[in-house]
Enzyme design. Structure first.
Site, PDB file in Angstrom:
ATOM      1  N   GLU A  20       0.814  -1.221   0.000  1.00 22.55           N
ATOM      2  CA  GLU A  20       0.000   0.000   0.000  1.00 22.55           C
ATOM      3  C   GLU A  20       0.847   1.270   0.000  1.00 22.55           C
ATOM      4  OE1 GLU A  20      -0.666  -2.681   1.675  1.00 22.55           O
ATOM      5  OE2 GLU A  20      -2.759  -3.210   1.279  1.00 22.55           O
ATOM      6  N   HIS A  38     -10.552  -5.986   9.500  1.00 19.15           N
ATOM      7  CA  HIS A  38     -11.202  -5.827   8.195  1.00 19.15           C
ATOM      8  C   HIS A  38     -12.506  -5.045   8.346  1.00 19.15           C
ATOM      9  CE1 HIS A  38      -8.424  -9.035   7.117  1.00 19.15           C
ATOM     10  NE2 HIS A  38      -8.751  -8.908   5.850  1.00 19.15           N
TER      11      HIS A  38
END
Ligand SMILES: Cc1ncc(C[n+]2csc(CCOP(=O)(O)OP(=O)(O)O)c2C)c(N)n1
Ligand SMILES: [Mg+2]
Length: 587
Positions: free
Chosen positions: A377, A444
């Site tokens: 990322e 998540h």
């Protein structure tokens, strides 16, 4: 090389007298590398990120002594208006990217910038410079891996001076040569002595040829000796007397002078003439810069946001769509209308992204525009920021908002402050599928709007309905700043609505009210909008539900007006009390 040495000598002197703000990191010992690596580049075309011992390279790529002196003196003529000190300068408009301090973080920008320029058909290279210490960062790996996967010819040039501040290379890495790492990326690696500028220049030219043929990055490690401490304040007492004496023998300047006389055939007089010209140039720059006063802050623009008015774009009318459809429709509209737009993310291609919001896009727009990325990322963000400086308009999908924390420095510090520091816009659309309720567990299910709201220069949008989702993505994409759009995962495929969009992006940037009420103002965003609306049904016209929608910069005026009317405020947020923006609204 001499200009770099003499200017820094003066900077050191001015630092000791208290004129230079911040500090000075000396290039002494690195000049042959800095000059040799930059002279083969074409200023304004090739993409470069230089380090704190590369003054000679800045000169080779277009910098001038006077503005640089002003930069170090942090005076009114400083190119950054004294917003940034010392070595944090560059010229983004000519692809000499201004560094942030975080070592390693500039490398992926060079990869993205070179990749984007080459996509447009430009025959350009990248030069990404890093030290022996900086080569230990994760981003070094992310950047070179990205460059090799995306076949981008960037030269990773490692200036190995055997120290990172006081830490010797024995505590930094275990392989014999840092260029050995090239094998791991399937690219060419080489180590040379960086004492001689002609050796460095020739090696860089050879590496450019290799990269042109292979369409791959390469690693060139140049060894050298740092002739002074890490920076002006460091006496380098950790370097032994013998080692320091050996370092002085490896000074590239007397060596280059000797080469000019013995190999290039210049006479003593000619060399002396060159030296006198350099002295004169430095003297003049110092004389000109010293009387310049400190900057008067109110005279300068201090905007963190680039401010182009939004364009009018293609209207849309869809009778029934879910939020996930709205995402795909918005992306389709953008990719159709803006050839510079590219989607970058994990599994966005053939799989159609983890929540299927990119389904079918690769079939329509191809793998060149819907690009699967490795899991990195931070590198992806740096890559995208660099690409945005070479004409691309990246749309990055984080697979889950939770993983955006991997990119805190790149997005929060580098991209967020880019316009403020460089004067160049950084148009980036970041998509964050977020939120709980799908039993996906702690890592998540996060939203992180509170975290991201703390970084100046970023814009945050949090839509709830299909209409808002469509509008938020278009508004975020066509804005010249890094814009984060939070997409609640629970709402992707559970809520249906219509989309009526007239193409005018200006009015998109406002808070949303879902019906008037008299007794309490309820502020909610994301999935909590629906919780609030369903609760409101039991209270007749008592509740007025507001979604700020633009979470940063948040315009509280209409909500304050509502509270004036109702006399009560209730904020409903999904995440913990101190993680979101509810406390901001309440305060
Ligand atoms: C990520 C990060 N951690 C720590 C620092 C503080 N720091 C600045 S320079 C430096 C040493 C860098 O060593 P090296 O990469 O070998 O470059 P050199 O200064 O030797 O040229 C450190 C630790 C930083 N700038 N960035
Ligand atoms: Mg070092």
């Amino acid at each position: 090389m001499l200009l770099s040495r003499r200017l820094e000598d003066r900077l050191m002197e001015l630092y000791r007298k208290g004129y230079v703000k911040g500090t000075v990191t000396s290039s002494a010992g690195h000049e042959a590398i800095a000059a040799g690596m930059s002279l083969p580049l074409r200023p304004g075309r090739d993409v470069a990120s230089l380090l704190h011992r590369d003054l000679a390279a800045h000169f080779a790529l277009g910098a001038k002594p006077y503005p640089l002196l002003c930069q170090y003196l942090a005076n009114a003529e400083s190119p950054t208006h004294a917003r940034e000190g010392n070595c944090h300068h560059g010229d983004a408009a000519s692809r000499r990217l201004p560094m942030i301090s975080h070592l390693g973080k500039m490398l992926s920008l060079v990869v993205g910038g070179t990749w984007a320029a080459r996509r447009k058909g430009e025959d350009v290279f990248g030069l990404a410079v890093i030290g022996d210490g900086g080569s230990s960062t994760g981003e070094f790996h992310e950047a070179i891996n990205l460059a090799s996967v995306h076949r981008t010819p960037v030269l990773f040039l490692i200036e190995n001076n055997r120290y990172a501040f006081s830490t010797p290379t024995s505590a930094q890495y275990h392989c014999p040569r840092l260029s050995d790492r090239a094998h791991g990326y399937g690219v060419v690696g080489r180590t040379i002595d960086g004492l001689d500028v002609w050796t460095v220049y020739t090696a860089v030219c050879e590496m450019l040829d290799v990269m042109r043929a292979d369409l791959l990055p390469a690693i060139l490690e140049c060894t050298c000796s740092r002739l002074q401490g890490h920076a002006a304040y460091d006496k380098a007492e950790y370097v032994s007397e013998e080692e320091a004496a050996e370092n002085r023998r490896r000074d590239p300047l007397p060596y280059a002078r000797q080469q000019l006389l013995e190999v290039c055939g210049l006479s003593d007089g000619q060399v002396a003439q060159l030296e006198a010209e350099v002295e004169e140039e430095v003297q003049q720059a110092v004389a000109q810069a010293m009387p310049v006063p400190r900057p008067q802050a109110p005279k300068y623009p201090w905007d963190v946001y680039a401010g182009d008015p939004p364009p009018v774009v293609r209207p849309a009318s869809v009778r029934k769509a879910k939020n996930g459809d709205a995402v795909r429709l918005a992306l389709e509209s953008i990719l159709s209308d803006c050839p510079e737009a590219v989607i970058l993310g994990m599994d966005v291609g053939r799989y159609g992204s983890a929540f299927k919001t990119c389904k079918g896009l690769i079939d329509r727009f191809g793998p060149e525009r819907v690009v699967d990325m490795p899991i990195c990322e931070s590198g992806i963000l740096g890559f995208s920021l660099g690409a945005s400086q070479a004409g691309a308009r990246p749309i990055v999908e984080f697979q889950f908002a939770d993983f955006s924390t991997e990119a805190v420095s790149q997005l929060g510090l580098n991209a967020g402050t880019w316009y403020f520091r460089s004067g160049c816009p950084a148009p980036l659309l970041l998509r964050l599928p977020c939120g709980g309720g799908l039993t996906m567990g702690a890592f998540h299910s996060g939203e992180f709007e509170g975290l991201w709201s703390r970084f100046p220069g970023l814009k945050l949008l949090y839509p709830a309905t299909p209409q808002e989702t469509f509008e938020a993505l278009l508004a975020g994409f066509y804005d010249p700043n890094p814009c984060l759009v939070f997409e609640h995962k629970l709402l992707y495929w559970s809520k249906t609505g219509e989309i009526e969009f007239d193409g005018d992006l200006e009015p998109v940037w406002r808070a949303r009210c879902y019906g008037e009420g008299t007794d309490v103002t309820v502020v909610a965003f994301g999935a909590m909008v629906y919780e609030a609306l369903s609760a409101a049904q039991g209270f007749g016209s008592a509740m007025e539900v507001w979604n700020p929608f633009v979470l940063q910069p948040m315009d509280l005026a209409p909500i304050i007006d509502s509270v004036r009317k109702t006399g009560r405020l209730l904020v409903v947020q999904e995440c913990g009390a101190t993680q979101g923006l509810g406390n901001h609204v309440i305060s």
